[in-house]
Enzyme design. Sequence first.
Site, PDB file in Angstrom:
ATOM      1  N   HIS A 132     -14.852  11.811  12.450  1.00 29.68           N
ATOM      2  CA  HIS A 132     -14.602  12.074  10.994  1.00 29.68           C
ATOM      3  C   HIS A 132     -15.155  13.557  10.190  1.00 29.68           C
ATOM      4  O   HIS A 132     -14.432  14.030   9.723  1.00 29.68           O
ATOM      5  CB  HIS A 132     -14.764  10.714  10.100  1.00 29.68           C
ATOM      6  CG  HIS A 132     -13.818   9.863  10.290  1.00 29.68           C
ATOM      7  ND1 HIS A 132     -13.833   8.872  11.291  1.00 29.68           N
ATOM      8  CD2 HIS A 132     -12.789   9.413   9.568  1.00 29.68           C
ATOM      9  CE1 HIS A 132     -12.638   8.081  11.113  1.00 29.68           C
ATOM     10  NE2 HIS A 132     -12.400   8.332  10.061  1.00 29.68           N
ATOM     11  N   ILE A 133     -16.548  13.297  10.377  1.00 30.86           N
ATOM     12  CA  ILE A 133     -17.146  14.482   9.821  1.00 30.86           C
ATOM     13  C   ILE A 133     -17.467  15.891  10.725  1.00 30.86           C
ATOM     14  O   ILE A 133     -17.783  16.848  10.102  1.00 30.86           O
ATOM     15  CB  ILE A 133     -18.530  14.158   9.280  1.00 30.86           C
ATOM     16  CG1 ILE A 133     -19.631  13.814  10.237  1.00 30.86           C
ATOM     17  CG2 ILE A 133     -18.218  12.894   8.202  1.00 30.86           C
ATOM     18  CD1 ILE A 133     -21.022  13.441   9.795  1.00 30.86           C
ATOM     19  N   PHE A 134     -17.366  15.637  12.099  1.00 35.69           N
ATOM     20  CA  PHE A 134     -17.667  16.885  12.770  1.00 35.69           C
ATOM     21  C   PHE A 134     -16.522  17.615  13.304  1.00 35.69           C
ATOM     22  O   PHE A 134     -16.386  18.799  13.719  1.00 35.69           O
ATOM     23  CB  PHE A 134     -18.852  16.534  13.854  1.00 35.69           C
ATOM     24  CG  PHE A 134     -20.003  16.201  13.338  1.00 35.69           C
ATOM     25  CD1 PHE A 134     -21.139  17.221  13.145  1.00 35.69           C
ATOM     26  CD2 PHE A 134     -20.736  15.161  13.301  1.00 35.69           C
ATOM     27  CE1 PHE A 134     -22.222  17.475  12.593  1.00 35.69           C
ATOM     28  CE2 PHE A 134     -21.923  15.121  13.124  1.00 35.69           C
ATOM     29  CZ  PHE A 134     -22.584  15.937  12.664  1.00 35.69           C
ATOM     30  N   ALA A 135     -15.321  16.700  13.190  1.00 32.99           N
ATOM     31  CA  ALA A 135     -14.024  17.314  13.785  1.00 32.99           C
ATOM     32  C   ALA A 135     -12.872  16.839  13.167  1.00 32.99           C
ATOM     33  O   ALA A 135     -11.715  17.183  13.556  1.00 32.99           O
ATOM     34  CB  ALA A 135     -13.787  16.727  15.297  1.00 32.99           C
ATOM     35  N   GLY A 136     -13.156  16.241  11.934  1.00 34.74           N
ATOM     36  CA  GLY A 136     -11.876  15.918  11.126  1.00 34.74           C
ATOM     37  C   GLY A 136     -12.212  16.625   9.491  1.00 34.74           C
ATOM     38  O   GLY A 136     -12.825  17.180   9.437  1.00 34.74           O
ATOM     39  N   HIS A 172       1.646   4.558  -2.995  1.00 35.83           N
ATOM     40  CA  HIS A 172       1.785   6.090  -2.828  1.00 35.83           C
ATOM     41  C   HIS A 172       3.497   6.590  -3.271  1.00 35.83           C
ATOM     42  O   HIS A 172       3.139   7.560  -3.829  1.00 35.83           O
ATOM     43  CB  HIS A 172       1.695   6.432  -1.244  1.00 35.83           C
ATOM     44  CG  HIS A 172       0.288   6.405  -0.797  1.00 35.83           C
ATOM     45  ND1 HIS A 172      -0.849   7.087  -1.324  1.00 35.83           N
ATOM     46  CD2 HIS A 172      -0.128   5.736   0.281  1.00 35.83           C
ATOM     47  CE1 HIS A 172      -1.865   6.734  -0.816  1.00 35.83           C
ATOM     48  NE2 HIS A 172      -1.746   6.117   0.379  1.00 35.83           N
ATOM     49  N   HIS A 204       0.922  -1.156  -0.177  1.00 38.09           N
ATOM     50  CA  HIS A 204       0.040  -0.105   0.008  1.00 38.09           C
ATOM     51  C   HIS A 204       0.960   1.303   0.059  1.00 38.09           C
ATOM     52  O   HIS A 204       0.780   2.071  -0.900  1.00 38.09           O
ATOM     53  CB  HIS A 204      -1.174  -0.123   1.371  1.00 38.09           C
ATOM     54  CG  HIS A 204      -1.706   1.093   1.310  1.00 38.09           C
ATOM     55  ND1 HIS A 204      -3.352   1.012   0.848  1.00 38.09           N
ATOM     56  CD2 HIS A 204      -1.457   2.325   1.848  1.00 38.09           C
ATOM     57  CE1 HIS A 204      -3.562   2.316   1.304  1.00 38.09           C
ATOM     58  NE2 HIS A 204      -2.880   3.276   1.813  1.00 38.09           N
ATOM     59  N   GLU A 205       1.819   1.283   0.804  1.00 38.04           N
ATOM     60  CA  GLU A 205       2.708   2.541   0.988  1.00 38.04           C
ATOM     61  C   GLU A 205       3.565   2.743  -0.157  1.00 38.04           C
ATOM     62  O   GLU A 205       3.766   3.812  -0.524  1.00 38.04           O
ATOM     63  CB  GLU A 205       3.376   2.482   2.216  1.00 38.04           C
ATOM     64  CG  GLU A 205       2.674   2.477   3.464  1.00 38.04           C
ATOM     65  CD  GLU A 205       1.520   3.668   3.931  1.00 38.04           C
ATOM     66  OE1 GLU A 205       1.692   4.648   2.862  1.00 38.04           O
ATOM     67  OE2 GLU A 205       0.578   3.290   4.543  1.00 38.04           O
ATOM     68  N   GLU A 214      -5.894   7.600  -2.870  1.00 40.64           N
ATOM     69  CA  GLU A 214      -5.691   6.208  -2.442  1.00 40.64           C
ATOM     70  C   GLU A 214      -5.813   5.388  -3.575  1.00 40.64           C
ATOM     71  O   GLU A 214      -5.485   4.230  -3.390  1.00 40.64           O
ATOM     72  CB  GLU A 214      -6.571   5.876  -1.395  1.00 40.64           C
ATOM     73  CG  GLU A 214      -6.556   6.512  -0.052  1.00 40.64           C
ATOM     74  CD  GLU A 214      -5.157   6.242   0.454  1.00 40.64           C
ATOM     75  OE1 GLU A 214      -4.505   5.174   0.318  1.00 40.64           O
ATOM     76  OE2 GLU A 214      -4.673   7.227   1.383  1.00 40.64           O
TER      77      GLU A 214
END
Length: 693
Positions: A609-613, A481, A477-478, A507
């Site tokens: 994820h959606i409210f603080a990321g 990238h 995977h890495e 990704e």
Amino acid sequence: MDQAPANPLMQKSGLPRFDEIEAGHVLPAVQELLQTAIKLFDEVEALEKPTWEELFGRLDRIDQYFEQTWKPIGHFNSVKNSSELRAAYEEVLPEVVKYSIRVAQSEKLYEEYKSIRESEAWESLSSARKRIIEQRLLSAELSGVALPDELKEKFNEMTHELSKLGNKFSNNVLDATNAYELIVTDPADAEGWPNSLKNLTSQAYNKTRKDDEPKSTPATGPWKITLEVPIVQPFWQHCQNRDLREQTYRAYISRASSGEFDNTENCNRILSLRREQAKMLGYNNYAEVSLSEKMAENVEAVQEMFETLRKASIEPAKDDLDDLQKLANESGETNELKQWDIAYWAERLREKKYEVTDEVLRQYFQHERVLNGLFSLVERLFDVQVREVDGDVSCWEPTVRYYMIFKDDQPVAGFYYDPYSRPENKRGGAWMDVCLNRRHTPDGLQLPVAHLVCNCTPPVGDSPSLMTFREVETLFHEFGHGLQHMLTTVDEPDVAGINGVEWDAVELPSQFMENWCYHKPTLMGMTAHVETGEPLPDELFEKIVNARHFRAGSDTLRQLTFGMTDMLLHSEFIPNGKQSIFDVQREVMQSTAIMPMLPEDRMLCAFQHIFAGGYAAGYYSYKWAEVLSADAFGAFEEAGLDNEAAIEETGRHFRDTILAQGGSQHPMILFEQFRGREPDPTVLLRQCGLLKD
């Protein structure tokens, strides 16, 4: 040639001198860096209708200086941490942030980008340069730079409030998580727990026990169950006491939704502010703002993907539940399964069908053999050569290696490989990071250089390093990238390699490379039992492949629940209107959940994820990237995985489009160049076993 400066962080070009860097070098180097950067940026802001070279010559020089000074400091923070380095880093960080805010909010720079966009020279610019200007203009506009002063002030106030609310949201989730505990004292309730869970929960108990309370041991307890995922997830999988599973499950799904840590109003306020800011910027809703910087063209395109995946997953997910109910009944369970039973019985079914321990598999994956297998695949697919560089390359640890990639015997890139765990000074996990970008400098073309960092078990004595299968996947995977960074042919650093690639497309190469771990000739070629030298048995290979998509229908629906709820909240939902956020969740789950939503399910109050990321109106990106990577691998399957000539031709095509062009063109254009069409979600469904041929 100029003599190298005494401070290794003050050099202006070349590979960093990693073996010389010390904490004491940080402060003087960053002070000089900021002094130079501010002077050059003052010159940038003083320009009137600059040419490309006048503007980006200076900006690129600033970036190169940061690359030589600030990048190695950040890298050391991750791989060679120390109290001295941390103190030095924290001392200089505020001034670096202050400078970056000045650049991001520069109205003069915004006007200079616009002057290039509106100049007669615009049409003669390359697609890469056009993309740089368009991305920078969009980024500045989304930060409110083009708003009238009175609106800009209000916009900035809202941005600060959103920052505070995000922090408060996270703290509430953390505090609510920490406020819950379940103490298990009966050894019968710990029957069947793996040792790792007993160790974790025993440690958790001892951390907070009172002096007059007995000390816990992993074998005898007491054991403290918290709502932290590393504890509660294996607890649901292995705890035989159904009542305890129910207690913890109900507590988990209602975290931060009542009392002093209630996030309900924070959710509403965050959604309201985002919607208001979107309107100020000229968009209908926040989802449009989010998608303006992503590959997906609009909300409809995302919803179309959702629906394709949802339709294909519903029946398999029902079958998944039937399989669990059947196994539970055969095992003496007379109750109808509930939400808190799923993880437990899924784990029993997985053990029955696919159980292969990490320790068994590890014996077949010797690190050096896996690494050579990866390099062999890359060389075959992309017509390059990977060679380790012996000798005079400065590294931060003796076990770190430096490699170069060649094409037609000409060097095109390099990478540092840091393979082994060092808990004392290296953070966990695995990652790829940029060391140097491809760019033209006064000294000539600077080749791209990557950092590839893993945390494998180091060799002990004469015994080689052995990898779990998950570590093998992670390495592939890495390296995916890394390939997009290293095989770029773009000379504009802003859009070379992974730079400038949209969030929902970045990704693609990494997930694409993971597919080769399930390609039998590739995987078998990397295996040899550490004692016998025998390759992985066919039976174990089949278990690895089959386990990959165990409960694929159920897992897909779970991801869709999150993604569809996120998208609805940021597109159609009106904060403080007739519907609550939980009504939206219930509406989504009516089409994605096999079991009805529990009345107290308030998972949104902990959906960081959606409210603080960074995933607001972007949670779909996980599935979007899976669709892209599966479809890209599908091209190789269609060419014929056993047809060497066809595989090589397809590999070079992938290299010349997705990998070489990076961020220089919109990812949909590059995908269409590679695949000849737009992404097809059914390829992922077929690979997951959710769509029969």
